[in-house]
Design an enzyme around this catalytic site. Structure first.
Site, PDB file in Angstrom:
ATOM      1  N   ARG A 298     -12.532  20.986  37.825  1.00 49.55           N
ATOM      2  CA  ARG A 298     -13.793  20.475  36.663  1.00 49.55           C
ATOM      3  C   ARG A 298     -14.752  21.516  36.601  1.00 49.55           C
ATOM      4  NH1 ARG A 298     -12.132  15.319  36.244  1.00 49.55           N
ATOM      5  NH2 ARG A 298     -11.612  14.379  38.169  1.00 49.55           N
TER       6      ARG A 298
ATOM      7  N   ARG B 204     -13.235   5.582  37.980  1.00 47.49           N
ATOM      8  CA  ARG B 204     -14.329   5.601  38.491  1.00 47.49           C
ATOM      9  C   ARG B 204     -15.428   5.032  37.532  1.00 47.49           C
ATOM     10  NH1 ARG B 204     -15.873  11.385  40.243  1.00 47.49           N
ATOM     11  NH2 ARG B 204     -15.137  11.938  38.317  1.00 47.49           N
TER      12      ARG B 204
ATOM     13  N   ASP C 188      -6.486   7.823  34.136  1.00 47.37           N
ATOM     14  CA  ASP C 188      -7.420   6.790  33.923  1.00 47.37           C
ATOM     15  C   ASP C 188      -7.093   6.151  32.408  1.00 47.37           C
ATOM     16  OD1 ASP C 188      -8.736   7.224  36.246  1.00 47.37           O
ATOM     17  OD2 ASP C 188     -10.086   8.345  35.090  1.00 47.37           O
TER      18      ASP C 188
ATOM     19  N   ASP D  50      -8.283   6.489  29.808  1.00 50.01           N
ATOM     20  CA  ASP D  50      -9.527   5.888  29.095  1.00 50.01           C
ATOM     21  C   ASP D  50      -9.873   7.010  27.777  1.00 50.01           C
ATOM     22  OD1 ASP D  50     -10.027   8.375  30.640  1.00 50.01           O
ATOM     23  OD2 ASP D  50     -11.694   7.745  31.454  1.00 50.01           O
TER      24      ASP D  50
ATOM     25  N   ARG E 163      -2.886  10.263  41.933  1.00 50.85           N
ATOM     26  CA  ARG E 163      -2.862  11.459  40.904  1.00 50.85           C
ATOM     27  C   ARG E 163      -1.554  12.337  40.991  1.00 50.85           C
ATOM     28  NH1 ARG E 163      -8.890  13.416  40.093  1.00 50.85           N
ATOM     29  NH2 ARG E 163      -8.276  15.160  41.223  1.00 50.85           N
TER      30      ARG E 163
ATOM     31  N   ARG F 167      -3.769 -12.686  55.648  1.00 50.40           N
ATOM     32  CA  ARG F 167      -5.261 -11.963  55.130  1.00 50.40           C
ATOM     33  C   ARG F 167      -5.286 -11.583  53.834  1.00 50.40           C
ATOM     34  NH1 ARG F 167      -4.595  -6.614  59.466  1.00 50.40           N
ATOM     35  NH2 ARG F 167      -5.540  -7.680  61.117  1.00 50.40           N
TER      36      ARG F 167
ATOM     37  N   GLY G  90      -9.160  16.313  35.916  1.00 50.86           N
ATOM     38  CA  GLY G  90      -8.314  15.902  36.997  1.00 50.86           C
ATOM     39  C   GLY G  90      -6.809  16.085  36.655  1.00 50.86           C
TER      40      GLY G  90
ATOM     41  N   ASP H 136     -10.966  12.899  28.207  1.00 52.66           N
ATOM     42  CA  ASP H 136     -12.037  12.887  27.146  1.00 52.66           C
ATOM     43  C   ASP H 136     -13.011  14.030  27.646  1.00 52.66           C
ATOM     44  OD1 ASP H 136     -12.795  11.403  29.501  1.00 52.66           O
ATOM     45  OD2 ASP H 136     -14.274  10.048  28.304  1.00 52.66           O
TER      46      ASP H 136
ATOM     47  N   THR I 212      -4.418  11.863  31.365  1.00 54.02           N
ATOM     48  CA  THR I 212      -5.332  11.258  32.546  1.00 54.02           C
ATOM     49  C   THR I 212      -4.826  10.174  33.123  1.00 54.02           C
ATOM     50  OG1 THR I 212      -7.452  10.534  33.147  1.00 54.02           O
ATOM     51  CG2 THR I 212      -6.750  10.656  30.668  1.00 54.02           C
TER      52      THR I 212
ATOM     53  N   LYS J  63      -2.809 -21.137  49.682  1.00 54.85           N
ATOM     54  CA  LYS J  63      -2.610 -19.631  49.572  1.00 54.85           C
ATOM     55  C   LYS J  63      -3.424 -19.015  50.539  1.00 54.85           C
ATOM     56  CE  LYS J  63      -1.615 -17.935  44.920  1.00 54.85           C
ATOM     57  NZ  LYS J  63      -1.391 -16.858  44.404  1.00 54.85           N
TER      58      LYS J  63
HETATM   59  O1  F6P Z   1      -8.610  11.623  36.968  1.00 60.25           O
HETATM   60  C1  F6P Z   1      -9.245  10.992  36.993  1.00 60.25           C
HETATM   61  C2  F6P Z   1      -9.986  10.093  38.315  1.00 60.25           C
HETATM   62  O2  F6P Z   1      -8.928  10.164  38.923  1.00 60.25           O
HETATM   63  C3  F6P Z   1     -10.807   9.294  38.398  1.00 60.25           C
HETATM   64  O3  F6P Z   1     -10.458   7.737  38.344  1.00 60.25           O
HETATM   65  C4  F6P Z   1     -11.555   9.633  39.795  1.00 60.25           C
HETATM   66  O4  F6P Z   1     -12.826   8.899  39.736  1.00 60.25           O
HETATM   67  C5  F6P Z   1     -11.569  10.984  39.684  1.00 60.25           C
HETATM   68  O5  F6P Z   1     -10.434  11.381  38.720  1.00 60.25           O
HETATM   69  C6  F6P Z   1     -11.945  11.525  40.886  1.00 60.25           C
HETATM   70  O6  F6P Z   1     -11.438  12.968  40.811  1.00 60.25           O
HETATM   71  P1  F6P Z   1     -12.196  14.067  41.554  1.00 60.25           P
HETATM   72  O7  F6P Z   1     -12.533  14.017  42.774  1.00 60.25           O
HETATM   73  O8  F6P Z   1     -11.269  15.196  41.194  1.00 60.25           O
HETATM   74  O9  F6P Z   1     -13.500  14.549  40.713  1.00 60.25           O
END
Ligand code: F6P
Length: 320
Positions: free
Chosen positions: A72, A172, A128, A130, A253, A163, A11, A103, A126, A214
């Protein structure tokens, strides 16, 4: 060391361009030639590349996305893809490869290192956040700021209409974005995949908030927690508070990288080139306790970077 390749993979993340720029310019300053593969690992497999010079990376420091494009690419984890990629590394006489990604990209680099003698250096990028071993990745800060500024606006309508809004942010598998976004935007509740939550306890805490005056609220949920649309309907049915879902999605992103994402890109790029110049290999650069460090490629491939549960606890306290 005379010639290196650069690839952005997985990504995209805001600041990838700033990282490409840093690597190219600092490599040139050390007398290295640089080529960039287009469309991630796909470009290495098909030998689609362009020459990168200090001038060809002008005007990209502020741009989101990646000038090299990305993809990807499951082929890179297969025997044939790995052989082709290694073949093109040899054909282009590359001594090293800088892999800018997350990763998954580092797992591919690790697999590829078994087919080539070229030195692999990873630069964590990234949204994320992570990647194991580094406190932060390029792009995370920008994504967090994008989501926080959206939530500031959503809160206006939440307050005006009494609301609850579930705001779904990216992540993800992991809750790093949700945790930081929730804490920074003053969310009443933060839901992350790492911490299973009890629906009844959630409804109870919303009812308590309402009883305490609240009438509106923000729930920040990582996409990895499951069906947030259904959760919104369940909250409304069980608490009587009108509840809406707002998914921030891919906007996180994109966009201009924040100053911090660019700064990290410069520091990571510098360290990556320094490691290559020292003939280091199978390494990833990172940030730990304010210092730029070397992480082994193997360590950076681990999928269990711990989430800061203290930050979650603090956010919970602040939301009362
Ligand atoms: O870049 C990481 C991320 O944004 C995740 O948080 C997300 O779930 C995923 O990529 C989705 O990306 P794609 O649709 O490109 O696989």
């Amino acid at each position: 060391m005379k010639k290196i390749g650069v690839v952005t993979s997985g990504g995209d993340a805001p600041g990838m361009n700033a990282a490409i720029r840093a690597v190219v310019r600092l490599a040139y300053a050390r007398g290295l030639q640089v080529i960039g593969f287009r469309h991630g690992w796909g470009g290495l497999i098909s030998n689609d590349f362009l020459s990168l010079t200090p001038r060809s990376v002008s005007g990209i420091v502020q741009a989101g996305g990646t000038m090299l494009h990305t993809c990807r690419c499951p082929e890179i984890m297969m025997e044939e893809g790995l052989r082709k990629a290694a073949g093109h590394i040899a054909e282009n006489k590359l001594d090293g490869l800088v892999v800018i990604g997350g990763d998954g990209s580092f797992r591919a680099a690790s697999a590829l290192s078994r087919y080539t003698g070229a030195r692999m250096i990873g630069v964590p990028a990234t949204i994320d956040n992570d990647v194991f071993g580094t406190d932060e990745t390029i792009g995370f800060d920008t994504a967090v700021n994008t989501a926080v500024s959206d939530i500031d606006k959503i809160r206006d309508t939440a307050t005006s209409l009494d609301r609850i809004f579930i705001v779904e942010v990216m992540g993800r598998k992991r809750g790093f974005i949700a945790c930081m976004v929730g804490l920074s935007s003053g969310a009443e509740i933060i839901l992350v995949p790492e911490v299973p939550f009890d629906h009844e306890a959630l409804y109870r805490s919303i009812r308590e908030n309402v009883a305490a005056g609240k009438k509106s609220g923000i729930i920040v949920a990582a996409e990895g927690i499951g069906d947030t649309g259904r959760l919104a309907r369940d909250i409304e049915a069980n608490t009587g508070v009108e509840t809406r879902l707002s998914i921030i999605g891919y906007a996180q992103r994109g966009g201009n990288p924040s100053a911090r994402s660019r700064y990290l890109a410069a520091l990571f790029g510098e360290k990556a080139v320094e490691l290559l110049a020292r003939d280091d290999s199978n390494a990833v650069v990172g940030l730990r306790d304010g210092h730029i460090i070397r992480i082994s490629l193997e360590e950076a491939c681990r999928a269990d970077k711990p989430l800061d549960l203290e930050a979650l606890r603090l956010a919970g306290q602040l939301a009362r």
